[in-house]
Design a protein around this motif. Sequence first.
Motif, PDB file in Angstrom:
ATOM      1  N   PRO A 115       3.239   6.207  -2.919  1.00 25.44           N
ATOM      2  CA  PRO A 115       2.089   5.319  -3.131  1.00 25.44           C
ATOM      3  C   PRO A 115       2.488   4.007  -3.784  1.00 25.44           C
ATOM      4  CG  PRO A 115       2.092   7.088  -4.747  1.00 25.44           C
ATOM      5  CD  PRO A 115       3.178   7.415  -3.762  1.00 25.44           C
ATOM      6  N   VAL A 145       0.391   2.477  -6.054  1.00 25.27           N
ATOM      7  CA  VAL A 145      -0.310   2.363  -7.323  1.00 25.27           C
ATOM      8  C   VAL A 145       0.222   3.386  -8.313  1.00 25.27           C
ATOM      9  CG1 VAL A 145      -2.397   1.490  -6.208  1.00 25.27           C
ATOM     10  CG2 VAL A 145      -2.163   3.948  -6.655  1.00 25.27           C
ATOM     11  N   ALA A 166      -2.044   7.305  -8.341  1.00 25.91           N
ATOM     12  CA  ALA A 166      -2.356   8.093  -7.149  1.00 25.91           C
ATOM     13  C   ALA A 166      -2.393   9.581  -7.477  1.00 25.91           C
ATOM     14  CB  ALA A 166      -1.320   7.838  -6.060  1.00 25.91           C
ATOM     15  N   HIS A 217      -7.281   7.776  -2.043  1.00 20.45           N
ATOM     16  CA  HIS A 217      -6.858   7.281  -0.736  1.00 20.45           C
ATOM     17  C   HIS A 217      -5.367   6.972  -0.724  1.00 20.45           C
ATOM     18  CE1 HIS A 217     -11.035   7.369  -0.099  1.00 20.45           C
ATOM     19  NE2 HIS A 217     -11.328   6.181  -0.592  1.00 20.45           N
ATOM     20  N   GLN A 218      -4.846   6.517  -1.848  1.00 21.86           N
ATOM     21  CA  GLN A 218      -3.404   6.302  -1.948  1.00 21.86           C
ATOM     22  C   GLN A 218      -2.634   7.609  -1.736  1.00 21.86           C
ATOM     23  OE1 GLN A 218      -0.914   3.492  -3.147  1.00 21.86           O
ATOM     24  NE2 GLN A 218      -2.306   2.943  -1.497  1.00 21.86           N
ATOM     25  N   ALA A 256      -0.031   8.145   1.304  1.00 19.47           N
ATOM     26  CA  ALA A 256       1.349   8.538   1.008  1.00 19.47           C
ATOM     27  C   ALA A 256       1.737   9.807   1.753  1.00 19.47           C
ATOM     28  CB  ALA A 256       1.509   8.743  -0.496  1.00 19.47           C
ATOM     29  N   TYR A 292       0.817  -1.216   0.000  1.00 23.23           N
ATOM     30  CA  TYR A 292       0.000   0.000   0.000  1.00 23.23           C
ATOM     31  C   TYR A 292       0.851   1.266   0.000  1.00 23.23           C
ATOM     32  CZ  TYR A 292       0.869   0.028   5.061  1.00 23.23           C
ATOM     33  OH  TYR A 292       1.455   0.023   6.308  1.00 23.23           O
ATOM     34  N   ASP A 293       2.140   1.168   0.289  1.00 23.32           N
ATOM     35  CA  ASP A 293       3.046   2.301   0.121  1.00 23.32           C
ATOM     36  C   ASP A 293       4.478   1.776   0.141  1.00 23.32           C
ATOM     37  OD1 ASP A 293       4.004   2.017   2.754  1.00 23.32           O
ATOM     38  OD2 ASP A 293       2.982   3.770   3.525  1.00 23.32           O
ATOM     39  N   LEU A 331      -6.484   1.182  -2.013  1.00 22.26           N
ATOM     40  CA  LEU A 331      -5.794   1.332  -3.288  1.00 22.26           C
ATOM     41  C   LEU A 331      -6.463   2.316  -4.237  1.00 22.26           C
ATOM     42  CD1 LEU A 331      -4.864  -2.417  -4.010  1.00 22.26           C
ATOM     43  CD2 LEU A 331      -3.533  -0.668  -2.807  1.00 22.26           C
TER      44      LEU A 331
END
Length: 379
Positions: free
Chosen positions: A332, A334, A337, A320-321, A325, A168-169, A316
Amino acid sequence: MSLNTTEYNNRLMDRRTFIKTAGAGSLIALAGCSMTETNDGPGNDGTTTGTVPGASPPSGTLTVATYSSFTGDGTAGNYLKSAFEAEYPDVTVEFEVPENGVNQYIQRKQSGAGIDADLYVGLNTGELVRADDELDSSLFMHSRDYLGRGYALKSDLQIDPRGRAVPYDTGYISLVYDEGAINAPETFDDLLEPEYEDALITQDARQSDPGRAFVLWTIDAKGEDGYLDYWSQLDDNGVTVTDDWEPAYNAYMNEEAPMVVSYSTDQVYYHGEGVDMSRHQVGFINDQGYANPEAVARFADTDQPALARQFIDFMLWPEHQAQIAERNVQFPAVTDAQLSEEFGQYAYEPPEAVTFDYDRLQGNVDTWIDDWAREVVSN
């Protein structure tokens, strides 16, 4: 904007210990969950919730086990809790902060006790490897192939070949230095020169994420047969090893040395009016930084597998990413982001990322760190 060291500590680092461990075992633990793992794939905007068409809205309590600095005012965890509960009013998100991190759940699994959480936020590759060596059955269940947003994950951040842990990060381990006191070293060998005597503060690799990553980075640079000799020379040149990131960074801020092992996002919080930016320069040895992804995984014993999976997908989403972050002061996980311009200005990515994947660490990481500790910390 600037924060004092305590506030920076709370937001920047999870300060987890290396002895914490993570899930293990079999490839998939999905018994009784087949009806909950279907999703409708990504929508046209790429922000699917992964819900089943026509299904009832999610409800119930989701217990998230994590590290302390992921929760509290202004943190990524509290942001996600508020946003998820607003999106799904019949859901309550509760945080649990185990004193011994994931090791607490390892011990419960080993003793046959139940797991009182649905998912864990904050795994890294080394922890996952250690758990797989310690447990005979799976602590976590497969998630990656059931995510609507899984397609957006950066491929180089995947830490688990079995698909249990979802990044997720990520942070990049680097040097933070005072350019008014010292020149940035260009290579690891530079750190052995008289110019850098007593100049570097790092962390105990047995207890600290950045400390462990820095040791692994030296193994990548010097090899398994050469890193201990390198550390012996580094020790002779006056490197300081503290217990964890916080005391290391505090020592640096107190000007006990002009350089510290930290993160390349340092300037995200240390910039703006009144901040001496010369004290917060980011240095990439060999034009590299060590990538240290953080991941989330569902416990195999959860009675809320679908809700837990939905929370992972929620983490994700691009918006929200960006919040994760910026609040975690990390990059991030993804590709899409929606980061702020300010974050992009002050968060530095290395020209080249170095990391050891799961297969490289498996069967090696404990030996490497134990040998390092005998060479450096025991002296």
